[in-house]
Design an enzyme around this catalytic site. Structure first.
Site, PDB file in Angstrom:
ATOM      1  N   GLY A  13       0.966  -1.124  -0.021  1.00  0.00           N
ATOM      2  CA  GLY A  13      -0.189   0.151   0.074  1.00  0.00           C
ATOM      3  C   GLY A  13       0.967   1.180  -0.033  1.00  0.00           C
ATOM      4  N   GLY A  16      -0.597   4.743  -0.720  1.00  0.00           N
ATOM      5  CA  GLY A  16      -1.608   5.473  -0.007  1.00  0.00           C
ATOM      6  C   GLY A  16      -1.113   6.471   1.072  1.00  0.00           C
ATOM      7  N   LEU A 108      -1.661  -2.829  10.692  1.00  0.00           N
ATOM      8  CA  LEU A 108      -2.181  -1.512  10.909  1.00  0.00           C
ATOM      9  C   LEU A 108      -3.465  -1.729  10.999  1.00  0.00           C
ATOM     10  N   GLY A 109      -4.189  -1.634  12.141  1.00  0.00           N
ATOM     11  CA  GLY A 109      -5.409  -1.833  12.758  1.00  0.00           C
ATOM     12  C   GLY A 109      -6.192  -0.395  12.735  1.00  0.00           C
ATOM     13  N   SER A 110      -6.825  -0.126  13.794  1.00  0.00           N
ATOM     14  CA  SER A 110      -7.603   1.315  13.750  1.00  0.00           C
ATOM     15  C   SER A 110      -8.225   1.154  15.227  1.00  0.00           C
ATOM     16  N   SER A 111      -8.548   2.631  15.758  1.00  0.00           N
ATOM     17  CA  SER A 111      -8.804   2.842  17.066  1.00  0.00           C
ATOM     18  C   SER A 111     -10.426   2.270  16.694  1.00  0.00           C
ATOM     19  N   CYS A 112     -10.911   1.999  15.778  1.00  0.00           N
ATOM     20  CA  CYS A 112     -12.530   1.618  15.721  1.00  0.00           C
ATOM     21  C   CYS A 112     -12.684   0.074  16.368  1.00  0.00           C
ATOM     22  N   TYR A 139     -15.714  -3.287   9.201  1.00  0.00           N
ATOM     23  CA  TYR A 139     -14.530  -3.082   9.017  1.00  0.00           C
ATOM     24  C   TYR A 139     -13.791  -3.264  10.156  1.00  0.00           C
ATOM     25  N   LYS A 143     -10.457  -5.965  10.886  1.00  0.00           N
ATOM     26  CA  LYS A 143      -9.243  -5.592  11.833  1.00  0.00           C
ATOM     27  C   LYS A 143      -9.057  -6.567  13.093  1.00  0.00           C
ATOM     28  N   PRO A 166      -3.943   3.067  15.079  1.00  0.00           N
ATOM     29  CA  PRO A 166      -3.823   4.322  14.742  1.00  0.00           C
ATOM     30  C   PRO A 166      -5.119   5.098  15.044  1.00  0.00           C
ATOM     31  N   HIS A 182     -12.381  10.927   4.874  1.00  0.00           N
ATOM     32  CA  HIS A 182     -12.530  11.215   6.264  1.00  0.00           C
ATOM     33  C   HIS A 182     -12.626  12.729   6.523  1.00  0.00           C
TER      34      HIS A 182
HETATM   35  N1  NDP Z   1      -6.541   6.961   7.180  1.00  0.00           N
HETATM   36  C1  NDP Z   1      -6.895   6.778   8.476  1.00  0.00           C
HETATM   37  O1  NDP Z   1      -7.261   7.798   9.164  1.00  0.00           O
HETATM   38  C2  NDP Z   1      -6.605   5.487   9.175  1.00  0.00           C
HETATM   39  C3  NDP Z   1      -5.891   4.453   8.766  1.00  0.00           C
HETATM   40  N2  NDP Z   1      -5.898   3.322   9.157  1.00  0.00           N
HETATM   41  C4  NDP Z   1      -5.198   2.159   8.566  1.00  0.00           C
HETATM   42  O2  NDP Z   1      -4.198   2.447   8.044  1.00  0.00           O
HETATM   43  C5  NDP Z   1      -3.660   1.603   6.627  1.00  0.00           C
HETATM   44  C6  NDP Z   1      -3.425   2.467   5.642  1.00  0.00           C
HETATM   45  O3  NDP Z   1      -4.693   3.316   5.354  1.00  0.00           O
HETATM   46  P1  NDP Z   1      -4.576   4.671   4.312  1.00  0.00           P
HETATM   47  O4  NDP Z   1      -3.045   4.685   4.142  1.00  0.00           O
HETATM   48  O5  NDP Z   1      -5.337   5.573   5.036  1.00  0.00           O
HETATM   49  O6  NDP Z   1      -5.454   3.879   3.355  1.00  0.00           O
HETATM   50  P2  NDP Z   1      -5.261   4.464   1.637  1.00  0.00           P
HETATM   51  O7  NDP Z   1      -6.458   4.214   1.026  1.00  0.00           O
HETATM   52  O8  NDP Z   1      -4.484   5.743   1.661  1.00  0.00           O
HETATM   53  O9  NDP Z   1      -4.171   3.393   1.218  1.00  0.00           O
HETATM   54  C7  NDP Z   1      -4.502   2.167   1.142  1.00  0.00           C
HETATM   55  C8  NDP Z   1      -3.638   1.732  -0.102  1.00  0.00           C
HETATM   56  O10 NDP Z   1      -3.735   0.264  -0.181  1.00  0.00           O
HETATM   57  C9  NDP Z   1      -3.905  -0.388  -1.700  1.00  0.00           C
HETATM   58  N3  NDP Z   1      -4.732  -1.158  -1.802  1.00  0.00           N
HETATM   59  C10 NDP Z   1      -6.046  -1.551  -1.472  1.00  0.00           C
HETATM   60  N4  NDP Z   1      -6.386  -2.694  -1.822  1.00  0.00           N
HETATM   61  C11 NDP Z   1      -5.630  -3.335  -2.435  1.00  0.00           C
HETATM   62  C12 NDP Z   1      -5.354  -4.614  -3.117  1.00  0.00           C
HETATM   63  N5  NDP Z   1      -6.528  -5.264  -3.282  1.00  0.00           N
HETATM   64  N6  NDP Z   1      -4.105  -4.730  -3.653  1.00  0.00           N
HETATM   65  C13 NDP Z   1      -3.075  -3.964  -3.569  1.00  0.00           C
HETATM   66  N7  NDP Z   1      -3.180  -2.799  -3.324  1.00  0.00           N
HETATM   67  C14 NDP Z   1      -4.291  -2.483  -2.491  1.00  0.00           C
HETATM   68  C15 NDP Z   1      -4.501   0.962  -2.211  1.00  0.00           C
HETATM   69  O11 NDP Z   1      -4.134   1.120  -3.746  1.00  0.00           O
HETATM   70  P3  NDP Z   1      -4.952   1.955  -4.648  1.00  0.00           P
HETATM   71  O12 NDP Z   1      -5.484   3.146  -4.009  1.00  0.00           O
HETATM   72  O13 NDP Z   1      -4.223   1.731  -5.854  1.00  0.00           O
HETATM   73  O14 NDP Z   1      -6.265   0.861  -4.595  1.00  0.00           O
HETATM   74  C16 NDP Z   1      -3.561   2.112  -1.304  1.00  0.00           C
HETATM   75  O15 NDP Z   1      -2.515   2.416  -2.058  1.00  0.00           O
HETATM   76  C17 NDP Z   1      -5.003   0.670   6.572  1.00  0.00           C
HETATM   77  O16 NDP Z   1      -4.761  -0.614   7.201  1.00  0.00           O
HETATM   78  C18 NDP Z   1      -6.075   1.475   7.477  1.00  0.00           C
HETATM   79  O17 NDP Z   1      -7.048   0.770   8.230  1.00  0.00           O
HETATM   80  C19 NDP Z   1      -6.219   3.121  10.711  1.00  0.00           C
HETATM   81  C20 NDP Z   1      -6.758   4.206  11.143  1.00  0.00           C
HETATM   82  C21 NDP Z   1      -6.755   5.557  10.666  1.00  0.00           C
HETATM   83  C1  F7E Z   2     -10.379   6.472  11.048  1.00  0.00           C
HETATM   84  C2  F7E Z   2     -11.795   5.944  11.551  1.00  0.00           C
HETATM   85  O1  F7E Z   2     -12.550   6.591  10.378  1.00  0.00           O
HETATM   86  C3  F7E Z   2     -14.048   6.322  10.275  1.00  0.00           C
HETATM   87  O2  F7E Z   2     -14.614   6.810  11.398  1.00  0.00           O
HETATM   88  P1  F7E Z   2     -14.983   8.080  11.834  1.00  0.00           P
HETATM   89  O3  F7E Z   2     -14.039   9.005  12.761  1.00  0.00           O
HETATM   90  O4  F7E Z   2     -16.313   8.288  12.471  1.00  0.00           O
HETATM   91  O5  F7E Z   2     -14.880   8.943  10.543  1.00  0.00           O
HETATM   92  P2  F7E Z   2     -14.957  10.225   9.697  1.00  0.00           P
HETATM   93  O6  F7E Z   2     -13.638  10.684   9.589  1.00  0.00           O
HETATM   94  O7  F7E Z   2     -15.472  10.232   8.345  1.00  0.00           O
HETATM   95  O8  F7E Z   2     -16.005  11.120  10.608  1.00  0.00           O
HETATM   96  C4  F7E Z   2     -15.780  11.672  11.803  1.00  0.00           C
HETATM   97  C5  F7E Z   2     -16.753  12.731  12.241  1.00  0.00           C
HETATM   98  O9  F7E Z   2     -16.670  13.999  11.474  1.00  0.00           O
HETATM   99  C6  F7E Z   2     -18.128  14.105  11.032  1.00  0.00           C
HETATM  100  N1  F7E Z   2     -17.903  15.034   9.772  1.00  0.00           N
HETATM  101  C7  F7E Z   2     -18.338  16.312   9.790  1.00  0.00           C
HETATM  102  N2  F7E Z   2     -18.358  16.488   8.313  1.00  0.00           N
HETATM  103  C8  F7E Z   2     -17.844  15.572   7.770  1.00  0.00           C
HETATM  104  C9  F7E Z   2     -17.381  15.428   6.379  1.00  0.00           C
HETATM  105  O10 F7E Z   2     -17.572  16.351   5.436  1.00  0.00           O
HETATM  106  N3  F7E Z   2     -16.785  14.324   6.044  1.00  0.00           N
HETATM  107  C10 F7E Z   2     -16.716  13.157   6.745  1.00  0.00           C
HETATM  108  N4  F7E Z   2     -16.231  12.250   6.500  1.00  0.00           N
HETATM  109  N5  F7E Z   2     -17.231  13.349   8.163  1.00  0.00           N
HETATM  110  C11 F7E Z   2     -17.636  14.415   8.432  1.00  0.00           C
HETATM  111  C12 F7E Z   2     -18.486  12.797  10.843  1.00  0.00           C
HETATM  112  O11 F7E Z   2     -19.994  12.937  10.718  1.00  0.00           O
HETATM  113  C13 F7E Z   2     -18.103  12.210  12.094  1.00  0.00           C
HETATM  114  O12 F7E Z   2     -18.845  12.622  13.167  1.00  0.00           O
HETATM  115  C14 F7E Z   2     -14.379   4.878  10.202  1.00  0.00           C
HETATM  116  O13 F7E Z   2     -15.094   4.728   9.377  1.00  0.00           O
HETATM  117  C15 F7E Z   2     -13.216   4.059  10.714  1.00  0.00           C
HETATM  118  O14 F7E Z   2     -12.813   3.578   9.399  1.00  0.00           O
HETATM  119  C16 F7E Z   2     -11.914   4.509  11.059  1.00  0.00           C
HETATM  120  O15 F7E Z   2     -11.103   3.690  11.532  1.00  0.00           O
END
Ligand code: NDP
Ligand code: F7E
Length: 313
Positions: A13, A16, A108-112, A139, A143, A166, A182
């Site tokens: 990834g 990403g 990589l997990g998640s706070s959710c 989701y 995780k 994270p 997000h």
């Molecule tokens: N973003 C956040 O706020 C948070 C993220 N995380 C975790 O961190 C990790 C990374 O997330 P993040 O960087 O935000 O996500 P991104 O969507 O930015 O990146 C994910 C990457 O994975 C690649 N990917 C997805 N599916 C496949 C597949 N089938 N084969 C090959 N590559 C694939 C995507 O490629 P492509 O775009 O080309 O599909 C992309 O480059 C995840 O495990 C996520 O759950 C945890 C908490 C918060």
């Molecule tokens: C990282 C975490 O991310 C996800 O959880 P989340 O924190 O609830 O996601 P979010 O960032 O999309 O929203 C946070 C808050 O913000 C508010 N909000 C306001 N205005 C906008 C807005 O314009 N867009 C979005 N997306 N949200 C908005 C929204 O209504 C909510 O109250 C999980 O699915 C899960 O995948 C996970 O692990």
């Protein structure tokens, strides 16, 4: 623990948000033997291709930052994809790494993954202690299965699996598609566009009352590499900043950084999700790691990246 700089390290990834930050951090740390594949080159949903890749490359260290990821609306709209794809990708990659003798693996997990109504701040020990938040349950369940897989593989010999949880992340290479993103990237885009149009209002989803904690993604990458370099071989680690803000406060900060002075209007038809998920980060601070980027500085950097992305598309 000193890790040779020519160790073979696979970052899944790597294009990403998190994966690209891990690559930046490894490169700036002097690591010279990184292995990456784009989604097009290697579909991690395809077990046979993943096995072939691991058989031929045999990476020593693996960071799994490939996943299906999205904000509250994407999670609500595509629940089947969120559980199916995440289970498949993590099973394929973790199993192949284990089979081919990788030394160390960062999942990589998640706070959710924590119960919706957890005591705050959330300690790692609250894992599996109560019902999940419904907007991201599929989701989170994927995780949770990944964390369990790390734990059970660690009961045997071979690859050492560490899982990191994270909080909400943001920064360079984030996604600005309003239907899937997000909250922080969404607000950056909405505020930027509202300013350009000269709007008097900014629409923010939900009530504005939920709390969220935001970590700049380069700090997240630094935490992952800190664990690798410090010889941490098992367990789950919350990674965050240790403080949170309401969504209203977040919107006000984004408006301030971008320079937009409209009225915030809340769209109650959109879900709030979890009321609060502040991480207890004392395990990481106890090991000697803490985040360094303030939210204001992080938003400023993320906004610069958004402007760069807007120009190049
Ligand atoms: N973003 C956040 O706020 C948070 C993220 N995380 C975790 O961190 C990790 C990374 O997330 P993040 O960087 O935000 O996500 P991104 O969507 O930015 O990146 C994910 C990457 O994975 C690649 N990917 C997805 N599916 C496949 C597949 N089938 N084969 C090959 N590559 C694939 C995507 O490629 P492509 O775009 O080309 O599909 C992309 O480059 C995840 O495990 C996520 O759950 C945890 C908490 C918060
Ligand atoms: C990282 C975490 O991310 C996800 O959880 P989340 O924190 O609830 O996601 P979010 O960032 O999309 O929203 C946070 C808050 O913000 C508010 N909000 C306001 N205005 C906008 C807005 O314009 N867009 C979005 N997306 N949200 C908005 C929204 O209504 C909510 O109250 C999980 O699915 C899960 O995948 C996970 O692990």
């Amino acid at each position: 623990m000193t890790i040779p700089k020519d160790s073979k390290i696979y970052v899944a990834g790597h294009r990403g948000l998190v994966g690209s930050a891990i690559v930046r951090r490894l490169e700036s740390g002097g690591y010279t033997n990184l292995v990456v594949r784009t989604h097009q080159e290697l579909d991690l949903l395809d077990q046979a291709s993943v096995n072939t890749f691991f058989e031929s490359e045999k990476p020593e260290y693996v960071f799994l930052a490939a996943a299906m990821v999205g904000g509250i609306q994407a999670n609500n709209t595509y629940p089947a994809e969120f559980i199916y794809e995440n289970l498949m990708v993590q099973n394929n990659v973790m199993h192949a790494a284990h089979k081919e003798g990788a030394k160390w693996f960062c999942f990589l997990g998640s706070s959710c993954i924590y119960p919706r109504d957890c005591p705050q701040p959330i300690k790692e020990e609250y894992f599996l202690s109560g019902p999940l938040e419904k907007t991201n349950e599929p989701y989170a369940v994927a995780k949770i299965a990944g964390i369990e897989l790390c734990n059970v593989y660690n009961q045997g010999d071979g690859t050492r699996f560490v899982s990191v949880m994270p909080t909400n992340l943001y920064g360079p290479n984030d996604h600005y598609d309003l239907a899937k993103s997000h909250v922080l990237p969404a607000l950056i885009r909405k505020v930027h566009e509202a300013k350009l149009r000269g709007d008097s209002e900014l629409v923010v989803w939900g009530s504005g009352k939920p709390y969220r904690e935001f970590l700049y993604v380069d700090d997240m990458a630094d935490a992952c590499i800190f664990l690798m370099e410090n010889g941490v071989e098992e367990g789950m680690y919350n990674v965050g900043v240790g403080e949170d803000v309401t969504i209203r406060e977040l919107a006000e900060t984004v408006m301030d950084v971008i320079g937009f002075q409209g009225q915030i209007v809340f769209d109650a038809s959109k879900p709030d999700g979890t009321p609060r998920k502040l991480m207890d980060v004392s395990q990481m601070t106890g090991l000697g790691w803490r985040s360094t980027t303030t939210i204001r500085r992080g938003i400023d950097l993320a906004y610069k990246d958004f402007l760069k992305q807007s120009i190049s598309t």
